[in-house]
Design a protein around this motif. Structure first.
Motif, PDB file in Angstrom:
ATOM      1  N   UNK A 242       0.817  -1.219   0.000  1.00  0.00           N
ATOM      2  CA  UNK A 242       0.000   0.000   0.000  1.00  0.00           C
ATOM      3  C   UNK A 242       0.853   1.274   0.000  1.00  0.00           C
ATOM      4  N   UNK A 243       1.921   1.382   0.839  1.00  0.00           N
ATOM      5  CA  UNK A 243       2.773   2.577   0.740  1.00  0.00           C
ATOM      6  C   UNK A 243       3.428   2.727  -0.628  1.00  0.00           C
ATOM      7  N   UNK A 244       3.856   1.587  -1.225  1.00  0.00           N
ATOM      8  CA  UNK A 244       4.466   1.660  -2.552  1.00  0.00           C
ATOM      9  C   UNK A 244       3.455   2.137  -3.588  1.00  0.00           C
ATOM     10  N   UNK A 245       2.223   1.661  -3.474  1.00  0.00           N
ATOM     11  CA  UNK A 245       1.170   2.096  -4.389  1.00  0.00           C
ATOM     12  C   UNK A 245       0.865   3.578  -4.199  1.00  0.00           C
ATOM     13  N   UNK A 246       0.865   4.024  -2.940  1.00  0.00           N
ATOM     14  CA  UNK A 246       0.609   5.441  -2.661  1.00  0.00           C
ATOM     15  C   UNK A 246       1.717   6.318  -3.241  1.00  0.00           C
ATOM     16  N   UNK A 247       2.976   5.860  -3.113  1.00  0.00           N
ATOM     17  CA  UNK A 247       4.094   6.631  -3.671  1.00  0.00           C
ATOM     18  C   UNK A 247       4.001   6.730  -5.184  1.00  0.00           C
ATOM     19  N   UNK A 248       3.528   5.648  -5.812  1.00  0.00           N
ATOM     20  CA  UNK A 248       3.462   5.624  -7.275  1.00  0.00           C
ATOM     21  C   UNK A 248       2.340   6.498  -7.817  1.00  0.00           C
ATOM     22  N   UNK A 249       1.300   6.711  -7.026  1.00  0.00           N
ATOM     23  CA  UNK A 249       0.130   7.444  -7.519  1.00  0.00           C
ATOM     24  C   UNK A 249      -0.009   8.845  -6.928  1.00  0.00           C
ATOM     25  N   UNK A 250       0.751   9.159  -5.880  1.00  0.00           N
ATOM     26  CA  UNK A 250       0.615  10.471  -5.238  1.00  0.00           C
ATOM     27  C   UNK A 250       1.561  11.480  -5.876  1.00  0.00           C
ATOM     28  N   UNK A 251       1.346  12.785  -5.654  1.00  0.00           N
ATOM     29  CA  UNK A 251       2.249  13.809  -6.194  1.00  0.00           C
ATOM     30  C   UNK A 251       3.648  13.675  -5.599  1.00  0.00           C
ATOM     31  N   UNK A 252       4.670  14.251  -6.247  1.00  0.00           N
ATOM     32  CA  UNK A 252       6.037  14.192  -5.711  1.00  0.00           C
ATOM     33  C   UNK A 252       6.098  14.800  -4.311  1.00  0.00           C
ATOM     34  N   UNK A 253       7.007  14.329  -3.473  1.00  0.00           N
ATOM     35  CA  UNK A 253       7.103  14.868  -2.108  1.00  0.00           C
ATOM     36  C   UNK A 253       7.557  16.325  -2.106  1.00  0.00           C
ATOM     37  N   UNK A 254       7.365  16.966  -0.972  1.00  0.00           N
ATOM     38  CA  UNK A 254       7.778  18.356  -0.828  1.00  0.00           C
ATOM     39  C   UNK A 254       9.199  18.431  -0.277  1.00  0.00           C
ATOM     40  N   UNK A 255       9.858  19.563  -0.526  1.00  0.00           N
ATOM     41  CA  UNK A 255      11.205  19.768  -0.004  1.00  0.00           C
ATOM     42  C   UNK A 255      11.128  19.949   1.508  1.00  0.00           C
ATOM     43  N   UNK A 256      12.265  19.895   2.165  1.00  0.00           N
ATOM     44  CA  UNK A 256      12.281  19.936   3.627  1.00  0.00           C
ATOM     45  C   UNK A 256      12.162  21.349   4.190  1.00  0.00           C
ATOM     46  N   UNK A 257      12.260  22.375   3.343  1.00  0.00           N
ATOM     47  CA  UNK A 257      12.160  23.757   3.821  1.00  0.00           C
ATOM     48  C   UNK A 257      10.926  24.445   3.254  1.00  0.00           C
ATOM     49  N   UNK A 258      10.357  25.337   4.051  1.00  0.00           N
ATOM     50  CA  UNK A 258       9.375  26.271   3.508  1.00  0.00           C
ATOM     51  C   UNK A 258      10.089  27.608   3.311  1.00  0.00           C
ATOM     52  N   UNK A 259       9.644  28.382   2.326  1.00  0.00           N
ATOM     53  CA  UNK A 259      10.342  29.610   1.957  1.00  0.00           C
ATOM     54  C   UNK A 259       9.417  30.818   2.063  1.00  0.00           C
ATOM     55  N   UNK A 260      10.021  31.935   2.447  1.00  0.00           N
ATOM     56  CA  UNK A 260       9.311  33.208   2.481  1.00  0.00           C
ATOM     57  C   UNK A 260      10.156  34.260   1.778  1.00  0.00           C
ATOM     58  N   UNK A 261       9.498  35.278   1.279  1.00  0.00           N
ATOM     59  CA  UNK A 261      10.185  36.359   0.576  1.00  0.00           C
ATOM     60  C   UNK A 261       9.983  37.668   1.323  1.00  0.00           C
ATOM     61  N   UNK A 262      10.995  38.497   1.293  1.00  0.00           N
ATOM     62  CA  UNK A 262      10.876  39.841   1.850  1.00  0.00           C
ATOM     63  C   UNK A 262      11.512  40.835   0.891  1.00  0.00           C
ATOM     64  N   UNK A 263      10.939  42.019   0.853  1.00  0.00           N
ATOM     65  CA  UNK A 263      11.458  43.066  -0.024  1.00  0.00           C
ATOM     66  C   UNK A 263      12.717  43.664   0.583  1.00  0.00           C
ATOM     67  N   UNK A 264      13.759  43.804  -0.230  1.00  0.00           N
ATOM     68  CA  UNK A 264      15.019  44.380   0.241  1.00  0.00           C
ATOM     69  C   UNK A 264      15.460  45.477  -0.714  1.00  0.00           C
ATOM     70  N   UNK A 265      16.324  46.354  -0.195  1.00  0.00           N
ATOM     71  CA  UNK A 265      16.817  47.473  -0.994  1.00  0.00           C
ATOM     72  C   UNK A 265      18.282  47.719  -0.676  1.00  0.00           C
ATOM     73  N   UNK A 266      19.056  48.008  -1.699  1.00  0.00           N
ATOM     74  CA  UNK A 266      20.470  48.319  -1.508  1.00  0.00           C
ATOM     75  C   UNK A 266      20.669  49.671  -0.832  1.00  0.00           C
ATOM     76  N   UNK A 267      19.598  50.446  -0.709  1.00  0.00           N
ATOM     77  CA  UNK A 267      19.690  51.748  -0.049  1.00  0.00           C
ATOM     78  C   UNK A 267      19.510  51.639   1.460  1.00  0.00           C
TER      79      UNK A 267
END
Length: 257
Positions: free
Chosen positions: A24-49
């Motif tokens: 069952x786990x092998x079947x789930x791996x074959x039919x489910x979407x690819x796994x997610x990466x180990x990090x979540x990411x956020x963005x922030x606005x930056x300025x060289x000034x």
């Protein structure tokens, strides 16, 4: 005869159910979407000034143009350099004195390679994180290092390391947009391993004249039992019960005969 057939049916179904935790786990791996990466990411606005943003850019993205001397040492370089300790000592001497020489052929080759990929050198574990513009001359035997400001390093980082949103593929833009949309609150965006652009994160991205710094926000460890395994264990338990019941039914049928 009918009881024996029922016992056989129960036994067959039970035998099919018993290895469920494996298939069952092998079947789930074959039919489910690819796994997610180990990090979540956020963005922030930056300025060289902005000075704090300059420090952030150098700290989070400065590897695009600089290298820390600890990365050259044998402990951290993982065989990347021919003479890691000699190379590190030469760089450290140049940072202290302004110039340094080495007669080691391996170190000369290492220094030439480092200079091809990096403009600045620093010591991330030093008493103060001062950056130096370094150059390699005389076929790698002479190294020169001069103090530079964080502003100059940040400028070079953005100039050489920032991605232009308009030049990204549609798939890469979608990944960037998902990070931007999920950065205002929550835990950020956790892409899947096959998402476009995920292999370039963390990254600086310039979109419509605004510079965004995308960095890892949280780390997620996907440990524990998966749903498919839990279901498989339950199915295996049912299979064991069916085998026992089938055996009991067969015993009753045999006794009646």
């Amino acid at each position: 005869m009918r009881l024996r057939k029922l016992a056989l049916l129960l036994a067959v179904v039970g035998l099919v159910c018993l290895p469920a935790p494996a298939y069952l786990p092998a079947l789930a791996d074959a039919t489910s979407p690819p796994p997610k990466v180990s990090n979540s990411y956020r963005a922030e606005t930056v300025s060289l000034a902005n000075q704090s943003d300059v420090e952030h850019i150098v700290r989070r993205h400065g590897r695009a143009v600089s290298i820390s001397v600890h990365q050259v040492g044998q402990r951290y370089s993982a065989g990347e350099y021919r003479a890691p300790n000699e190379t590190r000592e030469t760089l450290e001497t140049a940072m202290r004195k302004g110039t340094a020489r080495t007669a080691a052929v391996g170190a000369q080759a290492d220094l030439r390679a480092i200079a091809r990929n990096n403009t600045y050198v620093h010591d991330a574990y030093g008493e103060r994180e001062q950056y130096y513009r370094f150059s390699v001359e005389e076929n790698g035997s002479l190294v020169t290092a001069r103090n530079v400001t964080l502003q100059r390093v940040a400028n070079a980082t953005v100039e050489r390391g920032a991605y232009s949103y308009e030049r990204l593929s549609p798939e890469a833009r979608e990944t960037v947009d998902r990070v931007l949309r999920n950065s205002s609150d929550g835990d950020g965006y956790r892409p899947r391993v096959n998402d476009a652009f995920v292999d370039r994160l963390p990254a600086l991205v310039e979109k419509e004249g605004t510079l965004h710094s995308i960095t890892a926000y949280t780390h997620v460890d996907d440990f524990g039992f998966g749903t498919a395994l839990v279901v498989g264990l339950g199915v295996a338990g049912v299979g064991a019960v069916l085998l026992l019941v089938g055996g009991a039914v067969y015993a009753v049928a045999w006794w009646r005969e």
